[in-house]
Enzyme design. Sequence first.
Site, PDB file in Angstrom:
ATOM      1  N   LYS A  14       0.834  -1.218   0.000  1.00  0.00           N
ATOM      2  CA  LYS A  14       0.000   0.000   0.000  1.00  0.00           C
ATOM      3  C   LYS A  14       0.865   1.263   0.000  1.00  0.00           C
ATOM      4  CE  LYS A  14      -2.076  -1.102   3.887  1.00  0.00           C
ATOM      5  NZ  LYS A  14      -1.592  -2.433   4.300  1.00  0.00           N
ATOM      6  N   ARG A  89      -9.882   0.927   8.264  1.00  0.00           N
ATOM      7  CA  ARG A  89      -9.518  -0.438   8.669  1.00  0.00           C
ATOM      8  C   ARG A  89     -10.632  -1.119   9.449  1.00  0.00           C
ATOM      9  NH1 ARG A  89      -3.513   0.584   8.454  1.00  0.00           N
ATOM     10  NH2 ARG A  89      -2.456  -1.401   8.639  1.00  0.00           N
ATOM     11  N   ARG A 128      11.771  -5.994   5.807  1.00  0.00           N
ATOM     12  CA  ARG A 128      11.759  -4.565   6.128  1.00  0.00           C
ATOM     13  C   ARG A 128      12.194  -4.343   7.577  1.00  0.00           C
ATOM     14  NH1 ARG A 128       6.296  -1.179   5.402  1.00  0.00           N
ATOM     15  NH2 ARG A 128       5.688  -2.455   7.170  1.00  0.00           N
ATOM     16  N   ARG A 134      11.300  -0.792  12.686  1.00  0.00           N
ATOM     17  CA  ARG A 134       9.909  -0.861  13.151  1.00  0.00           C
ATOM     18  C   ARG A 134       9.703  -2.080  14.024  1.00  0.00           C
ATOM     19  NH1 ARG A 134       5.443   0.453   8.529  1.00  0.00           N
ATOM     20  NH2 ARG A 134       4.230  -0.891   9.909  1.00  0.00           N
ATOM     21  N   ARG A 146      -1.015  -8.938  13.301  1.00  0.00           N
ATOM     22  CA  ARG A 146      -1.471  -7.890  12.364  1.00  0.00           C
ATOM     23  C   ARG A 146      -2.308  -8.510  11.243  1.00  0.00           C
ATOM     24  NH1 ARG A 146       4.115  -5.317  10.835  1.00  0.00           N
ATOM     25  NH2 ARG A 146       2.903  -3.994   9.436  1.00  0.00           N
TER      26      ARG A 146
HETATM   27  P1  B4P Z   1       3.749  -1.914   2.365  1.00  0.00           P
HETATM   28  O1  B4P Z   1       2.605  -2.825   2.158  1.00  0.00           O
HETATM   29  O2  B4P Z   1       3.884  -0.767   1.430  1.00  0.00           O
HETATM   30  O3  B4P Z   1       3.626  -1.648   3.897  1.00  0.00           O
HETATM   31  P2  B4P Z   1       2.716  -0.593   4.660  1.00  0.00           P
HETATM   32  O4  B4P Z   1       1.995   0.330   3.745  1.00  0.00           O
HETATM   33  O5  B4P Z   1       3.643   0.034   5.579  1.00  0.00           O
HETATM   34  O6  B4P Z   1       1.574  -1.418   5.381  1.00  0.00           O
HETATM   35  P3  B4P Z   1       1.383  -1.768   6.907  1.00  0.00           P
HETATM   36  O7  B4P Z   1       0.007  -2.358   6.967  1.00  0.00           O
HETATM   37  O8  B4P Z   1       2.523  -2.619   7.330  1.00  0.00           O
HETATM   38  O9  B4P Z   1       1.557  -0.476   7.794  1.00  0.00           O
HETATM   39  P4  B4P Z   1       0.657   0.700   8.335  1.00  0.00           P
HETATM   40  O10 B4P Z   1       1.641   1.771   8.478  1.00  0.00           O
HETATM   41  O11 B4P Z   1      -0.557   0.972   7.505  1.00  0.00           O
HETATM   42  O12 B4P Z   1       5.182  -2.616   2.196  1.00  0.00           O
HETATM   43  C1  B4P Z   1       5.710  -3.613   3.021  1.00  0.00           C
HETATM   44  C2  B4P Z   1       7.071  -4.093   2.490  1.00  0.00           C
HETATM   45  O13 B4P Z   1       6.904  -4.800   1.266  1.00  0.00           O
HETATM   46  C3  B4P Z   1       8.056  -2.971   2.182  1.00  0.00           C
HETATM   47  O14 B4P Z   1       9.315  -3.319   2.672  1.00  0.00           O
HETATM   48  C4  B4P Z   1       8.090  -2.897   0.652  1.00  0.00           C
HETATM   49  O15 B4P Z   1       9.336  -2.481   0.150  1.00  0.00           O
HETATM   50  C5  B4P Z   1       7.794  -4.327   0.272  1.00  0.00           C
HETATM   51  N1  B4P Z   1       7.109  -4.422  -1.009  1.00  0.00           N
HETATM   52  C6  B4P Z   1       6.113  -3.614  -1.470  1.00  0.00           C
HETATM   53  N2  B4P Z   1       5.719  -4.006  -2.698  1.00  0.00           N
HETATM   54  C7  B4P Z   1       6.467  -5.122  -3.019  1.00  0.00           C
HETATM   55  C8  B4P Z   1       6.519  -5.999  -4.153  1.00  0.00           C
HETATM   56  N3  B4P Z   1       5.717  -5.840  -5.215  1.00  0.00           N
HETATM   57  N4  B4P Z   1       7.384  -7.039  -4.110  1.00  0.00           N
HETATM   58  C9  B4P Z   1       8.209  -7.213  -3.059  1.00  0.00           C
HETATM   59  N5  B4P Z   1       8.224  -6.416  -1.951  1.00  0.00           N
HETATM   60  C10 B4P Z   1       7.355  -5.382  -1.938  1.00  0.00           C
HETATM   61  O16 B4P Z   1       0.117   0.206   9.764  1.00  0.00           O
HETATM   62  C11 B4P Z   1       0.956  -0.030  10.885  1.00  0.00           C
HETATM   63  C12 B4P Z   1       0.139  -0.051  12.186  1.00  0.00           C
HETATM   64  O17 B4P Z   1      -0.442   1.266  12.430  1.00  0.00           O
HETATM   65  C13 B4P Z   1      -1.066  -0.994  12.243  1.00  0.00           C
HETATM   66  O18 B4P Z   1      -0.692  -2.298  12.609  1.00  0.00           O
HETATM   67  C14 B4P Z   1      -1.923  -0.294  13.345  1.00  0.00           C
HETATM   68  O19 B4P Z   1      -1.456  -0.567  14.642  1.00  0.00           O
HETATM   69  C15 B4P Z   1      -1.725   1.184  13.079  1.00  0.00           C
HETATM   70  N6  B4P Z   1      -2.751   1.753  12.190  1.00  0.00           N
HETATM   71  C16 B4P Z   1      -2.505   2.330  10.961  1.00  0.00           C
HETATM   72  N7  B4P Z   1      -3.673   2.744  10.399  1.00  0.00           N
HETATM   73  C17 B4P Z   1      -4.663   2.414  11.278  1.00  0.00           C
HETATM   74  C18 B4P Z   1      -6.088   2.558  11.236  1.00  0.00           C
HETATM   75  N8  B4P Z   1      -6.708   3.114  10.189  1.00  0.00           N
HETATM   76  N9  B4P Z   1      -6.813   2.092  12.290  1.00  0.00           N
HETATM   77  C19 B4P Z   1      -6.195   1.544  13.352  1.00  0.00           C
HETATM   78  N10 B4P Z   1      -4.861   1.370  13.450  1.00  0.00           N
HETATM   79  C20 B4P Z   1      -4.088   1.797  12.421  1.00  0.00           C
END
Ligand code: B4P
Length: 190
Positions: A14, A89, A128, A134, A146
């Site tokens: 994402k 979410r 990552r 993190r 998660r």
């Molecule tokens: P991403 O999938 O881009 O990770 P993210 O956006 O950070 O999602 P995530 O769900 O982990 O985090 P968020 O901050 O929303 O990439 C992951 C990895 O994959 C990276 O290293 C990337 O390089 C790699 N990658 C990407 N594309 C690839 C491909 N095609 N091939 C290979 N590798 C690839 O949430 C974190 C925490 O915040 C949650 O657990 C929760 O506690 C809180 N939170 C956030 N929003 C919330 C909400 N709306 N409500 C409640 N809690 C919330």
Amino acid sequence: MLNLVLFGPPGAGKGTQSNLLIDKYNLVHLSTGDILRGEIKAGTTLGLEAKAIMDRGDLVSDEIVIGMISSKLDNNPNSNGFIFDGFPRTAAQANALDNLLSDKGTSISAMLSLKVEDAELIKRLLARGQDSGRADDKNESIIANRINEYNNKTAPLKDFYAAQKKLSEIEGLGSVEDIAKKLNSVIDNL
Ligand code: B4P
């Protein structure tokens, strides 16, 4: 306005894809994860409260994240549109988002849902975790929590947007560039 929900389990890509889409379509990127990590870094009361919850891999309260998104929408009155990354979410967040956008005379254009199997998610997040620092990426049992939170509380939102005929599911395995092309083609046909 073009208002996109970028959706998928943790690690689906994402954040990665949002960074490409904001440039191509000139949109404002609203990532609740990034906003929360910013609060933690700044040492605010909200950040202190959120840190323990995020480190466990649980979801932060609806009240907190809805308030954050509401003020970000107010701060960007002249935008072309928004990418909601990691929000909504829960059902409460999805309903609140519809109401906030309707108050501004706009609505969600599409939900783009990235599909990636669990084994690949775990592999990406652990990778990552080795350099991001993190806490929620370092430990396989927190990552499993998660994914569990996503399956229980977040995945059902696909039905919410499907009922509004706004859901597109996209295969999230493959190169970042190939996935970006697939997303662009869905958006260009909206
Ligand atoms: P991403 O999938 O881009 O990770 P993210 O956006 O950070 O999602 P995530 O769900 O982990 O985090 P968020 O901050 O929303 O990439 C992951 C990895 O994959 C990276 O290293 C990337 O390089 C790699 N990658 C990407 N594309 C690839 C491909 N095609 N091939 C290979 N590798 C690839 O949430 C974190 C925490 O915040 C949650 O657990 C929760 O506690 C809180 N939170 C956030 N929003 C919330 C909400 N709306 N409500 C409640 N809690 C919330």
